[in-house]
Design an enzyme around this catalytic site. Structure first.
Site, PDB file in Angstrom:
ATOM      1  N   GLU A 136     -49.547  48.298 -14.276  1.00 44.81           N
ATOM      2  CA  GLU A 136     -49.924  47.979 -15.653  1.00 44.81           C
ATOM      3  C   GLU A 136     -49.098  48.760 -16.670  1.00 44.81           C
ATOM      4  O   GLU A 136     -48.881  48.298 -17.790  1.00 44.81           O
ATOM      5  CB  GLU A 136     -51.415  48.223 -15.886  1.00 44.81           C
ATOM      6  CG  GLU A 136     -52.342  47.227 -15.201  1.00 44.81           C
ATOM      7  CD  GLU A 136     -52.643  47.590 -13.750  1.00 44.81           C
ATOM      8  OE1 GLU A 136     -52.047  48.560 -13.229  1.00 44.81           O
ATOM      9  OE2 GLU A 136     -53.467  46.888 -13.128  1.00 44.81           O
TER      10      GLU A 136
ATOM     11  N   PHE B  57     -68.965  50.246 -10.940  1.00 44.67           N
ATOM     12  CA  PHE B  57     -67.686  50.162 -10.247  1.00 44.67           C
ATOM     13  C   PHE B  57     -66.586  49.730 -11.226  1.00 44.67           C
ATOM     14  O   PHE B  57     -66.731  48.741 -11.936  1.00 44.67           O
ATOM     15  CB  PHE B  57     -67.791  49.154  -9.095  1.00 44.67           C
ATOM     16  CG  PHE B  57     -66.482  48.963  -8.375  1.00 44.67           C
ATOM     17  CD1 PHE B  57     -65.886  50.019  -7.689  1.00 44.67           C
ATOM     18  CD2 PHE B  57     -65.843  47.731  -8.393  1.00 44.67           C
ATOM     19  CE1 PHE B  57     -64.682  49.847  -7.037  1.00 44.67           C
ATOM     20  CE2 PHE B  57     -64.625  47.554  -7.743  1.00 44.67           C
ATOM     21  CZ  PHE B  57     -64.049  48.616  -7.062  1.00 44.67           C
ATOM     22  N   GLN B  58     -65.517  50.487 -11.262  1.00 42.71           N
ATOM     23  CA  GLN B  58     -64.362  50.226 -12.126  1.00 42.71           C
ATOM     24  C   GLN B  58     -64.699  50.193 -13.621  1.00 42.71           C
ATOM     25  O   GLN B  58     -64.044  49.524 -14.405  1.00 42.71           O
ATOM     26  CB  GLN B  58     -63.641  48.939 -11.707  1.00 42.71           C
ATOM     27  CG  GLN B  58     -62.993  49.091 -10.338  1.00 42.71           C
ATOM     28  CD  GLN B  58     -61.999  48.016 -10.004  1.00 42.71           C
ATOM     29  OE1 GLN B  58     -62.136  46.883 -10.431  1.00 42.71           O
ATOM     30  NE2 GLN B  58     -60.983  48.355  -9.216  1.00 42.71           N
TER      31      GLN B  58
ATOM     32  N   LYS C 142     -67.193  41.387 -18.949  1.00 41.81           N
ATOM     33  CA  LYS C 142     -67.047  40.193 -18.118  1.00 41.81           C
ATOM     34  C   LYS C 142     -68.017  39.087 -18.526  1.00 41.81           C
ATOM     35  O   LYS C 142     -67.649  37.909 -18.564  1.00 41.81           O
ATOM     36  CB  LYS C 142     -67.252  40.566 -16.648  1.00 41.81           C
ATOM     37  CG  LYS C 142     -66.786  39.504 -15.691  1.00 41.81           C
ATOM     38  CD  LYS C 142     -66.823  40.001 -14.251  1.00 41.81           C
ATOM     39  CE  LYS C 142     -66.350  38.888 -13.316  1.00 41.81           C
ATOM     40  NZ  LYS C 142     -66.382  39.329 -11.913  1.00 41.81           N
TER      41      LYS C 142
ATOM     42  N   MET D  31     -31.776  65.994 -18.043  1.00 39.32           N
ATOM     43  CA  MET D  31     -32.046  66.680 -19.299  1.00 39.32           C
ATOM     44  C   MET D  31     -32.774  67.994 -19.059  1.00 39.32           C
ATOM     45  O   MET D  31     -32.530  68.987 -19.743  1.00 39.32           O
ATOM     46  CB  MET D  31     -32.851  65.771 -20.238  1.00 39.32           C
ATOM     47  CG  MET D  31     -32.980  66.322 -21.632  1.00 39.32           C
ATOM     48  SD  MET D  31     -31.385  66.665 -22.396  1.00 39.32           S
ATOM     49  CE  MET D  31     -31.156  65.206 -23.375  1.00 39.32           C
TER      50      MET D  31
HETATM   51  C1  LIG Z   1     -43.079  60.490 -17.857  1.00 38.04           C
HETATM   52  C2  LIG Z   1     -42.239  61.669 -18.147  1.00 38.04           C
HETATM   53  N1  LIG Z   1     -42.336  62.762 -17.364  1.00 38.04           N
HETATM   54  C3  LIG Z   1     -41.577  63.865 -17.623  1.00 38.04           C
HETATM   55  C4  LIG Z   1     -40.735  63.880 -18.700  1.00 38.04           C
HETATM   56  C5  LIG Z   1     -39.915  65.134 -19.011  1.00 38.04           C
HETATM   57  N2  LIG Z   1     -38.484  64.822 -18.897  1.00 38.04           N
HETATM   58  C6  LIG Z   1     -37.723  64.573 -19.990  1.00 38.04           C
HETATM   59  S1  LIG Z   1     -36.151  64.206 -19.590  1.00 38.04           S
HETATM   60  C7  LIG Z   1     -36.445  64.400 -17.962  1.00 38.04           C
HETATM   61  C8  LIG Z   1     -35.365  64.180 -16.964  1.00 38.04           C
HETATM   62  C9  LIG Z   1     -34.882  62.794 -16.927  1.00 38.04           C
HETATM   63  O1  LIG Z   1     -34.124  62.627 -15.782  1.00 38.04           O
HETATM   64  P1  LIG Z   1     -33.363  61.288 -15.476  1.00 38.04           P
HETATM   65  O2  LIG Z   1     -34.255  60.131 -15.656  1.00 38.04           O
HETATM   66  O3  LIG Z   1     -32.713  61.406 -14.148  1.00 38.04           O
HETATM   67  O4  LIG Z   1     -32.311  61.181 -16.633  1.00 38.04           O
HETATM   68  P2  LIG Z   1     -31.071  62.106 -17.004  1.00 38.04           P
HETATM   69  O5  LIG Z   1     -31.564  63.139 -17.951  1.00 38.04           O
HETATM   70  O6  LIG Z   1     -30.546  62.692 -15.742  1.00 38.04           O
HETATM   71  O7  LIG Z   1     -30.133  61.157 -17.655  1.00 38.04           O
HETATM   72  C10 LIG Z   1     -37.780  64.758 -17.737  1.00 38.04           C
HETATM   73  C11 LIG Z   1     -38.351  65.038 -16.399  1.00 38.04           C
HETATM   74  C12 LIG Z   1     -40.689  62.718 -19.502  1.00 38.04           C
HETATM   75  N3  LIG Z   1     -39.937  62.638 -20.588  1.00 38.04           N
HETATM   76  N4  LIG Z   1     -41.442  61.633 -19.199  1.00 38.04           N
END
Ligand SMILES: Cc1ncc(C[n+]2csc(CCOP(=O)(O)OP(=O)(O)O)c2C)c(N)n1
Lengths: 571, 180
Positions: free
Chosen positions: A50, A112-113, A162, A476
């Site tokens: 979802e 439930f749910q 529902k 990042m």
């Molecule tokens: C759902 C979620 N969890 C954690 C983060 C924290 N976060 C920001 S950037 C990042 C790394 C992203 O890695 P990747 O998708 O491999 O992209 P890259 O930076 O290597 O291009 C994380 C873990 C986030 N923004 N969103």
């Protein structure tokens, strides 16, 4: 029209709003609606999660401007939507989420749910509804679309028990609704327009900052006119990218933490800043107390609560951005004549040259690196193509180095920064714009969060191209650890999946490239396919997004531009 | 004079839809935006389906401005404004249950109560309940004065307020509707 069920009334009402596609997953508490859907000519895209259904609806909305619609069952179906709804809320994207709920008699009994999705989504929706009788449904749907798509746009949730879905009633569909506590049409105040015109006309170093609100209000043409008339350079926030053609001599590109050298340096020299539909997010302003200190700041926004929420402004114009800019432009041209050449414009040119010279210098070798990858993407993709991003370095490289010329052709999760947004959003965008190529620039980490949406892309014939800039790390995070945490790489290594095989497992096309030439060729080939494709583009885990302003610093403290120390000192 | 009173409280007056879930939305917005509610009172108005809320919030003028704007943004809020303490009247109702074991104490409490224009509304063998209305300062003063007898329980409504002068929410509601 005789008696119909609540479920049928919902679908009729959605059709009357022009809904042609719904993204969702069925379940017990929403079955009556899905049962009706069987006979309806509305396209339903069956998702695998979802969260993706919500992102698809969101991506659809961002690509075409009309609200996107998603369905989920009660309980876990509804809670799985939450990230997608919050994402749409933070970026003011019009989204209609419909959830099933346990029958009225069971509400509050931990059935439930059962989950209190109204309580859960109150802080992340513009409004939410729970009809207690089928007869409320037609008006609620009308109100939901009205709320989602006017004023500052945003998500609206409708939670339908529902038994309300099955209840039969004599249906009437209102043509119009009013809501007495909600008046989204705000006309710009003449007095404030006059002040803005006076300030802009006498400014020596005017600058425009445009955000997502400028895109939603379709203000591009007036921004262009005012900018050219005053020779005022235009910077955008991440959400505003695309509102001003980035190949224009007055375009400064992105402002903020990962903004361009030109935008970040010049914003602190401006004497009047005309900001349009932006909320002065910390990612855009850097240390807000030091942001644009020298300038008189004008803020146009449809949402009064944004005025002086983050940045204290000198003049607020609460109105639709297009209308306000139109009024400003029409007065300006009576007030003075078009500027031809100014010292400020010279300075803009000088800074742009330095910046462009850096990023667009010809790469001498074929090595896969972020900047040339995005350059090639720009060169090969037609102008109307939609570029969607995931979150992280991939997103910032795209924002910095992929030039966008038209609104709604750059789609990204700006406010929530949701990894896993890009792939489903690109599928939603493809549904909205089937005739243009849609590319998801992904990081490996983000891609894996919603990768199963690939199967939806294949099964539902909504083909997109995913370009995974694969550094095999949570890039990042690794960059921050490298720059601010003494290279202590805690929990970022991520070399787990063969993306080519993964793509093939889902019935998509998968290819891995070794150099820039192969990348160009692979991209051209994928553009010809009519099935989803994944291009795995391995790069070094050591690459940084530069320039960068360290978190919490003023925008002038730009890292990664040491080469141009002399420029920074000049000023 | 600024909006806040001497204790740094701002006074918000709002007219809202009178239906289930509205209080939740409003209090939730306060929590989410990190505004600190000091007191809140809600009751029906002269309009069948509208309720008035009076909310006091810790904060300065900047916060008052944001509270009003963020509240206005809520769809169930018809009208909201920050009242000036001087240009409005504020009242609070308190019920105070006091120990009154002896005849002397009882009559002493009754004296104080009449000076404060309160009323004794319940009498038991060893206790009394006093009803008192006024601004919060007056109620605080009464409580301080009667502490010596022993306070068993206090219930306070929180402040409710109206702007002085002839203007009314009815006009504001109509204006909102006409602006369409
Ligand atoms: C759902 C979620 N969890 C954690 C983060 C924290 N976060 C920001 S950037 C990042 C790394 C992203 O890695 P990747 O998708 O491999 O992209 P890259 O930076 O290597 O291009 C994380 C873990 C986030 N923004 N969103």
């Amino acid at each position: 029209m005789g008696k119909i069920s609540g479920a049928k009334a919902l679908l009729e009402a959605l059709k009357k709003e022009g809904v042609s596609i719904i993204f969702g997953i069925p379940g017990g508490a929403i079955l009556p609606i899905y049962d009706e859907l069987y006979d309806f000519d509305i396209r339903h895209v069956l998702c695998q999660h979802e969260q993706s259904a919500a992102h698809m609806a969101d991506g659809f909305a961002r690509a075409c401007g009309k609200p996107g619609v998603c369905f989920a069952t009660s309980g876990p179906g509804a809670t799985n939507l939450v990230t997608g709804i919050a994402n749409a809320y933070m970026d003011s994207s019009p989204l209609i989420a419909v959830t099933g709920q346990v029958p009225k008699s069971m509400i509050g009994k931990d059935a439930f749910q059962e989950v209190d999705i109204i309580g859960i989504t109150t802080p992340i929706t513009k409004y939410n509804f729970q009809p207690r009788s089928a007869s409320e449904i037609p008006e609620i749907v009308k109100k939901a679309f009205f709320i989602a798509s006017t004023g500052r746009k945003g998500p609206v949730l409708i939670d339908i028990p529902k038994d309300v879905q099955t209840e039969e009633f004599e249906a009437e569909f209102p043509e119009k609704v009013t809501i007495r506590g909600y008046n989204p049409y705000k006309k710009p105040c003449e007095k404030q327009i006059n002040i803005a015109v006076k300030w802009l006309a006498s400014a020596e170093r005017p600058m425009i900052l445009a955000g997502g609100g400028a895109i939603y209000s379709e203000a591009s043409s007036y921004i262009l006119k005012i900018s050219e008339f005053l020779l005022a350079p235009v910077a955008t926030s991440l959400m505003g990218k695309g509102v001003f053609p980035e190949d224009h001599p007055l375009s400064l590109g992105l402002l903020g933490m990962h903004g361009t050298l030109a935008a970040n340096k010049l914003v602190s020299e401006a004497d009047v800043l005309l900001s349009v539909g932006t909320r002065f997010s910390d990612r855009t302003t850097g240390k807000v107390d030091e942001f644009c200190k020298e300038a008189k700041v004008i803020h146009i926004d449809i949402d009064e609560a944004e005025i002086s929420k983050n940045k204290k402004v000198d003049l607020a114009i609460i109105a639709d951005a297009s209308e306000a800019l139109k009024a400003i432009y029409e007065k300006l041209i009576n007030y003075l004549s078009k500027k031809e050449e100014t010292p400020w414009f010279k300075r803009v040119k000088e800074f742009k040259e330095i910046w462009e010279g850096w990023i667009f210098e010809e790469e001498s070798n074929k090595e896969l690196k972020p900047i040339p990858i995005l350059k090639i993407l720009r060169k090969i993709l037609p102008i109307d193509s939609i570029l969607v991003t995931e979150v992280g370095q991939n997103q910032m490289w795209s924002a910095l180095y992929f030039k966008v010329f038209k609104p709604k052709t750059f789609i990204t999760s700006g406010g929530l920064g949701t990894m896993g947004f890009g792939l489903p959003a690109s599928i939603g965008a493809k549904a909205a714009k089937p005739d243009v190529p849609v590319v998801d620039v992904a990081g490996d980490g983000s891609f894996m969060m919603t990768e199963n949406a690939l199967s939806v892309s294949v099964a539902e014939n909504l083909p997109i191209i995913a370009v995974i800039i694969n550094n095999k790390v949570l890039g990042m995070v690794a960059q921050w650890q490298r720059l601010f945490y003494g290279k202590r790489y805690s929990a970022v290594k991520l070399d787990r999946v063969d993306f080519v095989k993964l793509a093939e497992a889902y019935g998509a096309h998968g290819v891995r490239v070794q150099d820039l030439n192969e990348f160009s060729n692979a991209l051209k080939e994928c553009l010809k396919l009519d099935v989803a494709s994944v291009i795995d583009v391995p790069i070094s885990p050591e690459e940084n997004v530069l320039p960068m302003v360290p978190p919490g610093s003023s925008l002038e403290k730009i890292m990664g531009v040491e080469k141009w120390d002399w420029v920074m000192k000049k000023g | 004079m600024g909006l806040g009173d001497e204790k740094g409280l701002i006074l918000i007056s709002a007219v809202v839809e009178h239906k289930p879930g509205v209080l939740h939305r409003i209090s939730n917005m306060f929590r989410r935006r990190d505004f600190n509610i000091e007191s809140i009172s809600v009751g029906v108005t002269e309009f069948k389906d509208l309720a008035r809320m009076t909310i006091t919030v810790k904060g300065d003028e900047k916060i008052a401005d944001q509270v009003v704007k963020q509240m206005s943004k809520l769809i169930d809020v018809i009208h909201v404004e920050a009242l000036n303490w001087g240009n409005s009247v504020q009242r609070e109702l308190a019920l105070i249950k006091l120990k009154a074991e002896t005849h002397e104490k009882r009559s002493e409490i009754m004296d104080y109560t009449s000076v404060f224009r309160g009323r004794i509304i319940d009498v038991a063998r060893e206790s009394l309940i006093v009803e008192i209305t006024g601004d919060s300062e007056k109620i605080n003063a009464f409580i301080n004065l009667t502490k010596q007898f022993g306070i068993i329980e206090v219930a306070r409504t929180g402040i409710t307020a109206l702007a002085r002068g002839p203007s009314s929410i009815g006009e504001e509601v109509k204006k909102n509707l006409n602006e369409r």
